[in-house]
Design an enzyme around this catalytic site. Structure first.
Site, PDB file in Angstrom:
ATOM      1  N   SER A 178     -49.885  10.302 -20.547  1.00 54.54           N
ATOM      2  CA  SER A 178     -48.691  10.521 -19.729  1.00 54.54           C
ATOM      3  C   SER A 178     -48.692   9.497 -18.601  1.00 54.54           C
ATOM      4  O   SER A 178     -48.902   8.302 -18.833  1.00 54.54           O
ATOM      5  CB  SER A 178     -48.690  11.974 -19.227  1.00 54.54           C
ATOM      6  OG  SER A 178     -47.582  12.211 -18.419  1.00 54.54           O
ATOM      7  N   TYR A 182     -37.993   7.486 -17.250  1.00 56.73           N
ATOM      8  CA  TYR A 182     -39.437   7.449 -17.522  1.00 56.73           C
ATOM      9  C   TYR A 182     -40.105   8.709 -16.963  1.00 56.73           C
ATOM     10  O   TYR A 182     -40.890   9.375 -17.655  1.00 56.73           O
ATOM     11  CB  TYR A 182     -40.032   6.182 -16.904  1.00 56.73           C
ATOM     12  CG  TYR A 182     -41.503   6.001 -17.178  1.00 56.73           C
ATOM     13  CD1 TYR A 182     -41.945   5.560 -18.421  1.00 56.73           C
ATOM     14  CD2 TYR A 182     -42.457   6.292 -16.202  1.00 56.73           C
ATOM     15  CE1 TYR A 182     -43.298   5.395 -18.685  1.00 56.73           C
ATOM     16  CE2 TYR A 182     -43.816   6.130 -16.456  1.00 56.73           C
ATOM     17  CZ  TYR A 182     -44.222   5.677 -17.692  1.00 56.73           C
ATOM     18  OH  TYR A 182     -45.564   5.528 -17.956  1.00 56.73           O
ATOM     19  N   LYS A 212     -42.083  11.709 -19.051  1.00 53.78           N
ATOM     20  CA  LYS A 212     -43.492  12.045 -18.834  1.00 53.78           C
ATOM     21  C   LYS A 212     -43.653  13.470 -18.311  1.00 53.78           C
ATOM     22  O   LYS A 212     -44.639  14.131 -18.615  1.00 53.78           O
ATOM     23  CB  LYS A 212     -44.143  11.021 -17.883  1.00 53.78           C
ATOM     24  CG  LYS A 212     -44.211   9.596 -18.458  1.00 53.78           C
ATOM     25  CD  LYS A 212     -45.049   9.516 -19.736  1.00 53.78           C
ATOM     26  CE  LYS A 212     -45.277   8.089 -20.199  1.00 53.78           C
ATOM     27  NZ  LYS A 212     -46.080   7.998 -21.433  1.00 53.78           N
TER      28      LYS A 212
HETATM   29  N1  LIG Z   1     -48.750   0.234 -17.588  1.00 56.95           N
HETATM   30  C1  LIG Z   1     -48.677   1.191 -16.672  1.00 56.95           C
HETATM   31  O1  LIG Z   1     -48.558   0.929 -15.458  1.00 56.95           O
HETATM   32  C2  LIG Z   1     -48.772   2.636 -17.092  1.00 56.95           C
HETATM   33  C3  LIG Z   1     -48.964   3.603 -16.091  1.00 56.95           C
HETATM   34  C4  LIG Z   1     -49.032   4.944 -16.466  1.00 56.95           C
HETATM   35  C5  LIG Z   1     -48.914   5.307 -17.797  1.00 56.95           C
HETATM   36  N2  LIG Z   1     -48.731   4.342 -18.746  1.00 56.95           N
HETATM   37  C6  LIG Z   1     -48.567   4.784 -20.137  1.00 56.95           C
HETATM   38  O2  LIG Z   1     -49.606   4.259 -20.918  1.00 56.95           O
HETATM   39  C7  LIG Z   1     -49.172   4.119 -22.270  1.00 56.95           C
HETATM   40  C8  LIG Z   1     -49.557   2.748 -22.794  1.00 56.95           C
HETATM   41  O3  LIG Z   1     -48.899   1.768 -22.013  1.00 56.95           O
HETATM   42  P1  LIG Z   1     -49.511   0.327 -21.724  1.00 56.95           P
HETATM   43  O4  LIG Z   1     -49.583   0.179 -20.257  1.00 56.95           O
HETATM   44  O5  LIG Z   1     -50.716   0.086 -22.525  1.00 56.95           O
HETATM   45  O6  LIG Z   1     -48.262  -0.557 -22.210  1.00 56.95           O
HETATM   46  P2  LIG Z   1     -48.109  -1.726 -23.298  1.00 56.95           P
HETATM   47  O7  LIG Z   1     -49.177  -2.733 -23.163  1.00 56.95           O
HETATM   48  O8  LIG Z   1     -46.686  -2.159 -23.170  1.00 56.95           O
HETATM   49  O9  LIG Z   1     -48.334  -0.953 -24.684  1.00 56.95           O
HETATM   50  C9  LIG Z   1     -47.364  -0.121 -25.233  1.00 56.95           C
HETATM   51  C10 LIG Z   1     -47.664   0.072 -26.703  1.00 56.95           C
HETATM   52  O10 LIG Z   1     -46.688   0.967 -27.253  1.00 56.95           O
HETATM   53  C11 LIG Z   1     -46.205   0.396 -28.466  1.00 56.95           C
HETATM   54  N3  LIG Z   1     -44.849   0.875 -28.715  1.00 56.95           N
HETATM   55  C12 LIG Z   1     -43.781   0.862 -27.880  1.00 56.95           C
HETATM   56  N4  LIG Z   1     -42.701   1.372 -28.478  1.00 56.95           N
HETATM   57  C13 LIG Z   1     -43.099   1.742 -29.721  1.00 56.95           C
HETATM   58  C14 LIG Z   1     -42.426   2.330 -30.825  1.00 56.95           C
HETATM   59  N5  LIG Z   1     -41.126   2.662 -30.772  1.00 56.95           N
HETATM   60  N6  LIG Z   1     -43.126   2.561 -31.953  1.00 56.95           N
HETATM   61  C15 LIG Z   1     -44.441   2.218 -32.041  1.00 56.95           C
HETATM   62  N7  LIG Z   1     -45.122   1.675 -31.015  1.00 56.95           N
HETATM   63  C16 LIG Z   1     -44.456   1.427 -29.881  1.00 56.95           C
HETATM   64  C17 LIG Z   1     -46.286  -1.107 -28.242  1.00 56.95           C
HETATM   65  O11 LIG Z   1     -46.380  -1.787 -29.482  1.00 56.95           O
HETATM   66  P3  LIG Z   1     -45.209  -2.595 -30.227  1.00 56.95           P
HETATM   67  O12 LIG Z   1     -44.337  -3.213 -29.180  1.00 56.95           O
HETATM   68  O13 LIG Z   1     -45.958  -3.579 -31.056  1.00 56.95           O
HETATM   69  O14 LIG Z   1     -44.512  -1.559 -31.036  1.00 56.95           O
HETATM   70  C18 LIG Z   1     -47.590  -1.208 -27.495  1.00 56.95           C
HETATM   71  O15 LIG Z   1     -48.666  -1.231 -28.413  1.00 56.95           O
HETATM   72  C19 LIG Z   1     -47.664   4.378 -22.257  1.00 56.95           C
HETATM   73  O16 LIG Z   1     -47.406   5.682 -22.711  1.00 56.95           O
HETATM   74  C20 LIG Z   1     -47.300   4.266 -20.789  1.00 56.95           C
HETATM   75  O17 LIG Z   1     -46.184   5.053 -20.449  1.00 56.95           O
HETATM   76  C21 LIG Z   1     -48.667   3.026 -18.429  1.00 56.95           C
END
Ligand SMILES: NC(=O)c1ccc[n+]([C@@H]2O[C@H](COP(=O)([O-])OP(=O)(O)OC[C@H]3O[C@@H](n4cnc5c(N)ncnc54)[C@H](OP(=O)(O)O)[C@@H]3O)[C@@H](O)[C@H]2O)c1
Length: 267
Positions: free
Chosen positions: A141, A155, A159
């Protein structure tokens, strides 16, 4: 009872970058077979080519499509007679900008990826997880699923929804286990992991971004550190973890005084 990666079978969505990719590497290194899901084929192929053990199985697809979700679980079920030990709902997207200036499409897209797809994957995975060892559903989340902030309305809503669903399903599965003590060893835990700002590609691939809107953050973690914390939470089958000092400060300050947090965020 702890969750152990050795000889386990895991599904990780969002395996092509950031937290999901790090988690896949960590799980495979520790002896798990991992079905990794994302849309970018080349990223998954590259990850597979780095895995000498052959324990990384890529599934290319969009998790918002029912056919992809069915394929993910069919592939996982083939590994060992329909058993699954871990589902990590990690794939996620974001958008930045005022709610009033956006449109229904932005809201629906964020909810589809961040809420409806993981919700349906959970529902479909439960029969497989019931055959797993100390099985865990880990939902990634955000601290913004505990305290909402301006300019990230869709967003935050997605979440919060994932947070609520995780709490409800955890309680349902615990009740089920309590009613049938013989099923205790494969009672499913739901682990909610709430990271704060993470230095992944997340902000490069926002589906919408308003140049005038801000995305303030008090420090950030690298994806590997978030993945390690998520892995530790899975191993110890925690119900919930909130990551980073800044993340904890936001969530706990809001719990102590929501009006104060409202006033701070209104500035
Ligand atoms: N980055 C932050 O600051 C942050 C903070 C709190 C929580 N989060 C959460 O952490 C999680 C991972 O995020 P991250 O920071 O690692 O971001 P990221 O590097 O952008 O990774 C997101 C991943 O989700 C995949 N994805 C997106 N849409 C998709 C779809 N429709 N079907 C299949 N795969 C999909 C992307 O792959 P493809 O594009 O290849 O499909 C990518 O592998 C998310 O749930 C995000 O909300 C992130």
């Amino acid at each position: 009872m702890r969750w152990t990666p050795t000889n386990s079978i895991a599904v990780v969505t969002g395996a092509s970058s950031g937290i999901g990719r790090c988690l896949c590497e960590m799980l495979v290194d520790r002896g798990a077979t991992v079905v990794g899901v994302a849309r970018r084929r080349e990223r998954l192929v590259e990850l597979q080519s780095r895995d000498a053990s052959g324990c990384f199985i890529p599934v290319v697809g969009d998790i918002t499509e029912a056919a992809t979700r069915t394929e993910i679980l069919a592939v996982a079920a083939q590994v060992d007679q329909g058993r699954l030990d871990l589902l990590v709902n990690n794939a996620g997207i974001g958008a930045i900008g005022p709610f009033a200036d956006a449109n229904e499409e932005r809201l629906r897209r964020v909810m589809e990826v961040n809420f409806f797809a993981p919700a349906e994957l959970m529902r479909q995975a439960i029969p497989l997880l019931r055959r797993g060892r100390a099985p865990v559903i880990c939902n990634i989340s955000s601290v913004l699923g505990h305290r909402a902030v301006p300019d990230k309305s869709e967003y935050c809503a997605s979440k919060f929804a994932l947070h609520g669903l995780s709490d409800a399903v955890r309680a349902e599965l615990a009740r089920e286990a309590a009613q049938d003590p013989s099923s205790q060893h494969n009672a499913i835990q739901v682990t909610l992991v709430s990271p704060s700002t993470t230095r992944s590609e997340f902000f490069d691939v926002l589906i919408d971004s308003d140049a005038a809107a801000s995305s303030p953050s008090l420090g950030s973690w690298p994806p590997a550190k978030v993945a390690s914390a998520a892995f530790a939470a899975i191993e110890s089958r925690r119900s919930e973890v909130i990551l980073s000092l800044a993340g904890k400060a936001l969530v706990y300050a809001d719990r102590i005084s929501p009006p104060l947090m409202n006033a701070i965020l209104a500035r």
